[in-house]
Design a protein around this motif. Structure first.
Motif, PDB file in Angstrom:
ATOM      1  N   ILE A 129       0.850  -1.194   0.000  1.00  0.00           N
ATOM      2  CA  ILE A 129       0.000   0.000   0.000  1.00  0.00           C
ATOM      3  C   ILE A 129       0.883   1.240   0.000  1.00  0.00           C
ATOM      4  N   SER A 130       0.503   2.250  -0.751  1.00  0.00           N
ATOM      5  CA  SER A 130       1.231   3.523  -0.731  1.00  0.00           C
ATOM      6  C   SER A 130       0.231   4.667  -0.804  1.00  0.00           C
ATOM      7  N   SER A 131       0.637   5.819  -0.257  1.00  0.00           N
ATOM      8  CA  SER A 131      -0.260   6.968  -0.228  1.00  0.00           C
ATOM      9  C   SER A 131       0.513   8.223   0.153  1.00  0.00           C
ATOM     10  N   ARG A 132      -0.057   9.362  -0.137  1.00  0.00           N
ATOM     11  CA  ARG A 132       0.433  10.625   0.407  1.00  0.00           C
ATOM     12  C   ARG A 132      -0.135  10.784   1.815  1.00  0.00           C
ATOM     13  N   MET A 133       0.456  11.683   2.582  1.00  0.00           N
ATOM     14  CA  MET A 133      -0.068  11.980   3.912  1.00  0.00           C
ATOM     15  C   MET A 133      -1.188  13.018   3.822  1.00  0.00           C
ATOM     16  N   ASN A 134      -0.949  14.050   3.037  1.00  0.00           N
ATOM     17  CA  ASN A 134      -1.938  15.104   2.805  1.00  0.00           C
ATOM     18  C   ASN A 134      -1.865  15.554   1.350  1.00  0.00           C
ATOM     19  N   ASN A 139       1.765  19.897   7.586  1.00  0.00           N
ATOM     20  CA  ASN A 139       1.570  18.900   8.644  1.00  0.00           C
ATOM     21  C   ASN A 139       0.710  19.475   9.768  1.00  0.00           C
ATOM     22  N   ALA A 140       0.036  20.590   9.490  1.00  0.00           N
ATOM     23  CA  ALA A 140      -0.849  21.196  10.485  1.00  0.00           C
ATOM     24  C   ALA A 140      -1.934  20.201  10.895  1.00  0.00           C
ATOM     25  N   GLY A 141      -2.139  20.072  12.189  1.00  0.00           N
ATOM     26  CA  GLY A 141      -3.115  19.111  12.688  1.00  0.00           C
ATOM     27  C   GLY A 141      -2.564  17.716  12.850  1.00  0.00           C
ATOM     28  N   GLY A 142      -1.312  17.522  12.391  1.00  0.00           N
ATOM     29  CA  GLY A 142      -0.630  16.252  12.590  1.00  0.00           C
ATOM     30  C   GLY A 142      -1.388  15.048  12.062  1.00  0.00           C
ATOM     31  N   TRP A 143      -1.156  13.925  12.714  1.00  0.00           N
ATOM     32  CA  TRP A 143      -1.810  12.665  12.350  1.00  0.00           C
ATOM     33  C   TRP A 143      -3.328  12.777  12.458  1.00  0.00           C
ATOM     34  N   GLU A 144      -3.806  13.440  13.493  1.00  0.00           N
ATOM     35  CA  GLU A 144      -5.249  13.502  13.742  1.00  0.00           C
ATOM     36  C   GLU A 144      -6.016  14.057  12.548  1.00  0.00           C
ATOM     37  N   LYS A 145      -5.498  15.106  11.934  1.00  0.00           N
ATOM     38  CA  LYS A 145      -6.214  15.771  10.847  1.00  0.00           C
ATOM     39  C   LYS A 145      -5.735  15.339   9.465  1.00  0.00           C
ATOM     40  N   THR A 191      -5.816  10.018  19.959  1.00  0.00           N
ATOM     41  CA  THR A 191      -6.826   9.696  18.956  1.00  0.00           C
ATOM     42  C   THR A 191      -7.222   8.234  19.146  1.00  0.00           C
ATOM     43  N   SER A 192      -8.400   7.898  18.664  1.00  0.00           N
ATOM     44  CA  SER A 192      -8.868   6.515  18.674  1.00  0.00           C
ATOM     45  C   SER A 192      -8.758   5.987  17.250  1.00  0.00           C
ATOM     46  N   ASP A 193      -7.986   4.913  17.076  1.00  0.00           N
ATOM     47  CA  ASP A 193      -7.703   4.425  15.727  1.00  0.00           C
ATOM     48  C   ASP A 193      -7.887   2.912  15.614  1.00  0.00           C
ATOM     49  N   LYS A 194      -8.394   2.501  14.455  1.00  0.00           N
ATOM     50  CA  LYS A 194      -8.475   1.076  14.122  1.00  0.00           C
ATOM     51  C   LYS A 194      -7.194   0.654  13.407  1.00  0.00           C
ATOM     52  N   LEU A 195      -6.850   1.364  12.352  1.00  0.00           N
ATOM     53  CA  LEU A 195      -5.551   1.212  11.701  1.00  0.00           C
ATOM     54  C   LEU A 195      -4.749   2.466  12.004  1.00  0.00           C
ATOM     55  N   PHE A 196      -3.452   2.315  12.194  1.00  0.00           N
ATOM     56  CA  PHE A 196      -2.620   3.473  12.511  1.00  0.00           C
ATOM     57  C   PHE A 196      -1.209   3.268  11.983  1.00  0.00           C
ATOM     58  N   LEU A 197      -0.463   4.355  11.915  1.00  0.00           N
ATOM     59  CA  LEU A 197       0.961   4.316  11.606  1.00  0.00           C
ATOM     60  C   LEU A 197       1.732   4.330  12.916  1.00  0.00           C
ATOM     61  N   LEU A 198       2.922   3.775  12.907  1.00  0.00           N
ATOM     62  CA  LEU A 198       3.766   3.858  14.094  1.00  0.00           C
ATOM     63  C   LEU A 198       4.332   5.266  14.231  1.00  0.00           C
ATOM     64  N   SER A 199       4.579   5.662  15.463  1.00  0.00           N
ATOM     65  CA  SER A 199       5.261   6.922  15.735  1.00  0.00           C
ATOM     66  C   SER A 199       6.756   6.660  15.875  1.00  0.00           C
ATOM     67  N   GLU A 248       5.707   7.278   8.985  1.00  0.00           N
ATOM     68  CA  GLU A 248       5.376   7.308  10.409  1.00  0.00           C
ATOM     69  C   GLU A 248       4.259   8.335  10.599  1.00  0.00           C
ATOM     70  N   ARG A 249       3.617   8.331  11.757  1.00  0.00           N
ATOM     71  CA  ARG A 249       2.562   9.326  11.989  1.00  0.00           C
ATOM     72  C   ARG A 249       3.105  10.604  12.631  1.00  0.00           C
ATOM     73  N   SER A 250       4.387  10.625  12.984  1.00  0.00           N
ATOM     74  CA  SER A 250       4.994  11.775  13.657  1.00  0.00           C
ATOM     75  C   SER A 250       5.333  12.889  12.675  1.00  0.00           C
ATOM     76  N   VAL A 251       5.046  14.120  13.074  1.00  0.00           N
ATOM     77  CA  VAL A 251       5.473  15.263  12.272  1.00  0.00           C
ATOM     78  C   VAL A 251       6.971  15.475  12.475  1.00  0.00           C
ATOM     79  N   VAL A 252       7.597  16.199  11.558  1.00  0.00           N
ATOM     80  CA  VAL A 252       9.029  16.485  11.676  1.00  0.00           C
ATOM     81  C   VAL A 252       9.252  17.516  12.782  1.00  0.00           C
ATOM     82  N   PRO A 253      10.175  17.239  13.709  1.00  0.00           N
ATOM     83  CA  PRO A 253      10.431  18.188  14.797  1.00  0.00           C
ATOM     84  C   PRO A 253      11.395  19.303  14.381  1.00  0.00           C
TER      85      PRO A 253
END
Length: 287
Positions: A129-134, A139-145, A191-199, A248-253
């Motif tokens: 599987i492949s996809s863009r993040m947004n 990355n505003a709103g991070g993983w949640e949005k 967040t409550s997730d069924k499928l998720f990315l690792l942080s 990953e679900r983490s934004v860049v620090p």
């Protein structure tokens, strides 16, 4: 060293308790949920099989038993051995492609309903599987949005999962910086997730950015499968390699507001890409 008769007897007694529980009280069956019935039926055989041969129903039953009984579960040792060995399972997606996955956590994730722990956590290990993040460079709103989170929990990626998996997945609570990477002391929220990315922090023992961006240490703890195997937080790790980059679900620090972290194809967990980049997606989930 060989297990003596007392140890072997104890294991048999544990299994007999499971079997007796399953076989006793036919009248009680009418009061059990379909999920409980499936669990009890699968537990008749799951303890006798090698973990590598567990069906999806048996993986679910094993997870349920481990959540209930912890290290005393009759299948705990087999699940842990499979996790430590990196044993891979496979399933067919609704598009006909095969997806591989493995166990990465045991009693690690918190169930979203507050009822306890999920017995087993799984991670995809194939580049199916492949996809863009947004859609845009943010990355505003991070993983949640993120667009990708929506795809994974109700959209096109969730719909790739066979119904047999969808019906078994447990929603869990995931902690993430859902603000953006520029804020040093950004809040980590759930967040409550069924499928998720690792942080990032679920893979590494300590954060490379622990002092400059403390939140990078707070997006969950390192999964058991990676302990002692993923030791580099800013360079390659053999245990994280799948043959390609993966999100990953983490934004860049840093002050960039355009990017998320990803695991490089050499197993480096500190790489980053723009949110519109199409990168491999490795869904994780819990039973």
């Amino acid at each position: 060293m060989f297990a003596g008769p007392q140890v072997s007897g104890a294991i048999r007694n544990q299994f007999n308790q499971v079997t007796n529980t399953v076989d006793s009280g036919a009248d009680g069956d009418s009061f059990m949920s379909a999920e409980e019935k499936a669990y009890r039926e699968a537990m008749k055989t799951v303890a006798q099989k090698e973990a590598k041969d567990w069906t999806l129903d048996e993986q679910k039953a094993a997870a349920t038993d481990i959540a209930k009984n912890g290290t005393s579960s009759v299948v705990y040792a087999k699940a842990k051995a499979a996790m430590d060995a990196g044993t891979k399972f496979s399933m067919k997606l609704t598009n006909g492609k095969m997806m591989q996955y493995r166990i990465i956590g045991i009693n690690h994730d918190d169930l979203a309903d507050g009822s306890g722990k999920a017995g087993l956590t799984f991670l995809t290990t194939s580049t199916t599987i492949s996809s863009r993040m947004n859609a845009t460079s943010t990355n505003a709103g991070g993983w949640e949005k993120s667009e990708l989170r929506q795809k994974m929990n109700s959209g096109e990626i969730w719909k790739l999962m066979p119904s047999d998996l969808q019906s078994k997945v447990k929603s869990v609570t995931k902690l993430t910086n859902n603000v953006g990477g520029a804020e040093k002391n950004a809040a980590v929220t759930a967040t409550s997730d069924k499928l998720f990315l690792l942080s990032y922090s679920e893979m590494v023992p300590t954060s490379y950015w622990a002092s400059s961006y403390p939140w990078t240490s707070s997006e969950g703890t390192q999964y058991e499968a990676f302990k002692g195997k993923v030791t580099n937080n800013y360079s390659a790790n053999e245990s994280l390699k799948i043959g390609s980059n993966w999100w990953e679900r983490s934004v860049v620090p840093n002050t960039l507001s355009t990017s998320f972290l990803f695991v490089h194809d050499n197993g480096q967990p500190s790489s980053f890409g723009g949110a519109p980049d199409v990168i491999n997606v490795c869904p994780a989930w819990c039973f």
